[in-house]
Design an enzyme around this catalytic site. Structure first.
Site, PDB file in Angstrom:
ATOM      1  N   LYS A 174       6.586   3.145   6.906  1.00 36.89           N
ATOM      2  CA  LYS A 174       6.348   2.849   5.630  1.00 36.89           C
ATOM      3  C   LYS A 174       6.037   4.218   4.991  1.00 36.89           C
ATOM      4  O   LYS A 174       5.091   4.644   4.624  1.00 36.89           O
ATOM      5  CB  LYS A 174       5.282   1.732   5.145  1.00 36.89           C
ATOM      6  CG  LYS A 174       5.307   1.372   3.831  1.00 36.89           C
ATOM      7  CD  LYS A 174       4.487   0.095   3.526  1.00 36.89           C
ATOM      8  CE  LYS A 174       4.271  -0.251   1.984  1.00 36.89           C
ATOM      9  NZ  LYS A 174       5.438  -0.440   1.441  1.00 36.89           N
TER      10      LYS A 174
HETATM   11  N1  PMP Z   1      10.390  -4.150   2.545  1.00 30.13           N
HETATM   12  C1  PMP Z   1      10.020  -2.961   1.796  1.00 30.13           C
HETATM   13  C2  PMP Z   1      10.878  -1.802   1.545  1.00 30.13           C
HETATM   14  C3  PMP Z   1       8.798  -2.913   1.063  1.00 30.13           C
HETATM   15  O1  PMP Z   1       8.560  -1.934   0.363  1.00 30.13           O
HETATM   16  C4  PMP Z   1       7.929  -3.912   1.321  1.00 30.13           C
HETATM   17  C5  PMP Z   1       6.481  -3.979   0.790  1.00 30.13           C
HETATM   18  N2  PMP Z   1       5.496  -3.620   1.298  1.00 30.13           N
HETATM   19  C6  PMP Z   1       8.195  -5.103   2.073  1.00 30.13           C
HETATM   20  C7  PMP Z   1       9.555  -4.995   2.619  1.00 30.13           C
HETATM   21  C8  PMP Z   1       7.300  -6.193   2.196  1.00 30.13           C
HETATM   22  O2  PMP Z   1       6.367  -5.765   3.226  1.00 30.13           O
HETATM   23  P1  PMP Z   1       4.627  -6.569   3.269  1.00 30.13           P
HETATM   24  O3  PMP Z   1       5.054  -8.012   3.401  1.00 30.13           O
HETATM   25  O4  PMP Z   1       4.211  -5.883   4.407  1.00 30.13           O
HETATM   26  O5  PMP Z   1       4.386  -5.945   1.735  1.00 30.13           O
END
Ligand code: PMP
Length: 328
Positions: A174
């Site tokens: 991320k």
């Molecule tokens: N994909 C992307 C590109 C994201 O930015 C997010 C948000 N963090 C998610 C998926 C969903 O991940 P999470 O459920 O951990 O927030």
């Protein structure tokens, strides 16, 4: 055409937490600043997390804190950010931040980035000479795709932009830089009158939204793209999979063709910000009955039951902020 005012629509001013955690200290929000020549601003060298803290009957409780912070550490490892913050330290810091904020519910944002050593500045792409800085901030955030979206669903499009390829930018980290791709997807969708865009991977299979994972439902079976479709391994995605197992709903990770989106019985997004948001149309093709489907509704009921505290947290997802042991 959209005016500048239109482009800012849906953007409420959030209440912020007036302190920010910085390597063991709590500093004033206004003092949490960086130099404009910091490496991160020029070369995108940051990794971060997005975590929700919910208002429950037991007071504020952080959702899947440990898993988010583990992903934070993994993102740092991929980008060779050698730092010495531990999982426990980051979890404790987040809980303490929420406690000090006085906010009942909030969104927590840890970030680790390459900054600038003002005594020995380095301006090249090579990140190694630049010091690392770590901060955690928080603010109050409402429903990401709008309050109505949770019930009625959103209208989305398939983006003309593809998601990152696995050997160019790792989607499983991320990193701030990945969100330039997300911004292209999001801006295109908004300017064409959609709430969100769905990106395909480099092979043409469905990947994810600009900030959400995606699920399809066909004949009672729930499908979601695998990690090899250049997705972020969403914590909410994992929660949805766990709920499906709990409710005896068949769920599989499988490559999904674009056309399968149009003919699915139901579609929905999952994400920390989006939670579980139904999709009612893709490229102006109505999905299923055109509103939230029964499986999305069941999953939402279970999910919101846990996070609102109306259902016992048998999953162990919540870390109550006012409990002694913060890390659940
Ligand atoms: N994909 C992307 C590109 C994201 O930015 C997010 C948000 N963090 C998610 C998926 C969903 O991940 P999470 O459920 O951990 O927030």
């Amino acid at each position: 055409m959209f005016s500048n005012e239109d482009k800012k629509k849906n953007i409420a001013t959030p209440r912020i937490c007036d302190v920010v955690w910085h390597d063991g200290e709590f500093i004033a929000w206004n003092d949490a600043r960086v130099h404009v020549m910091s490496h991160v601003l020029h070369y995108g060298s940051s990794i971060f997390e997005g975590i929700r803290c919910y208002a429950t009957k037991q007071g504020p409780a952080v959702f899947r804190l440990k898993e988010h912070m583990q992903r934070f550490l993994n993102s740092a490892k991929i980008y060779r950010m050698d730092h010495n913050r531990s999982l426990e330290q980051l979890c404790d810091a987040s809980v303490e931040l929420v406690r000090r904020s006085g906010l009942e519910q909030c969104y927590i944002r840890p970030i680790l980035f390459r900054s600038l050593d003002e005594a020995r500045p380095a301006f090249g792409v090579n990140p190694f000479p630049n010091p690392l800085a770590c901060y955690i901030g928080a603010w109050d955030w409402g429903k990401y795709l709008g309050d109505e979206a949770i019930e009625k669903g959103v209208d989305v499009c398939v983006s003309t932009w593809n998601r990152l390829t696995p050997n160019s930018m790792p989607a499983m980290a991320k990193s701030g830089a990945n969100y330039m791709n997300s911004q292209l997807i999001k801006m295109e969708a908004l300017l064409n009158g959609f709430a969100e865009g769905i990106a395909l991977d480099d092979r043409g299979y469905v990947s994810e939204g600009s900030g959400e994972n995606i699920f399809t439902v066909s004949n009672g079976m729930v499908l979601t793209p695998p990690l090899s479709s250049s997705i972020l391994a969403g914590i909410t995605r994992d929660s949805v999979i766990q709920i499906c197992h709990e409710l005896d709903i068949v769920v599989k990770e499988r490559s999904i063709q674009r056309a399968a989106l149009y003919v699915a019985d139901e579609l929905f997004f999952s994400g920390t910000a989006a939670e579980i948001t139904p999709i009612r149309s893709v490229d102006r093709i109505t999905i299923g009955s055109g509103h939230r489907g029964p499986i999305a509704e069941r999953l939402q009921k279970e999910f919101f039951g846990v996070i609102n505290g109306t259902r016992e947290d048998t999953y162990g997802w919540l870390s109550p902020v006012h409990a002694v042991a913060a890390v659940g």
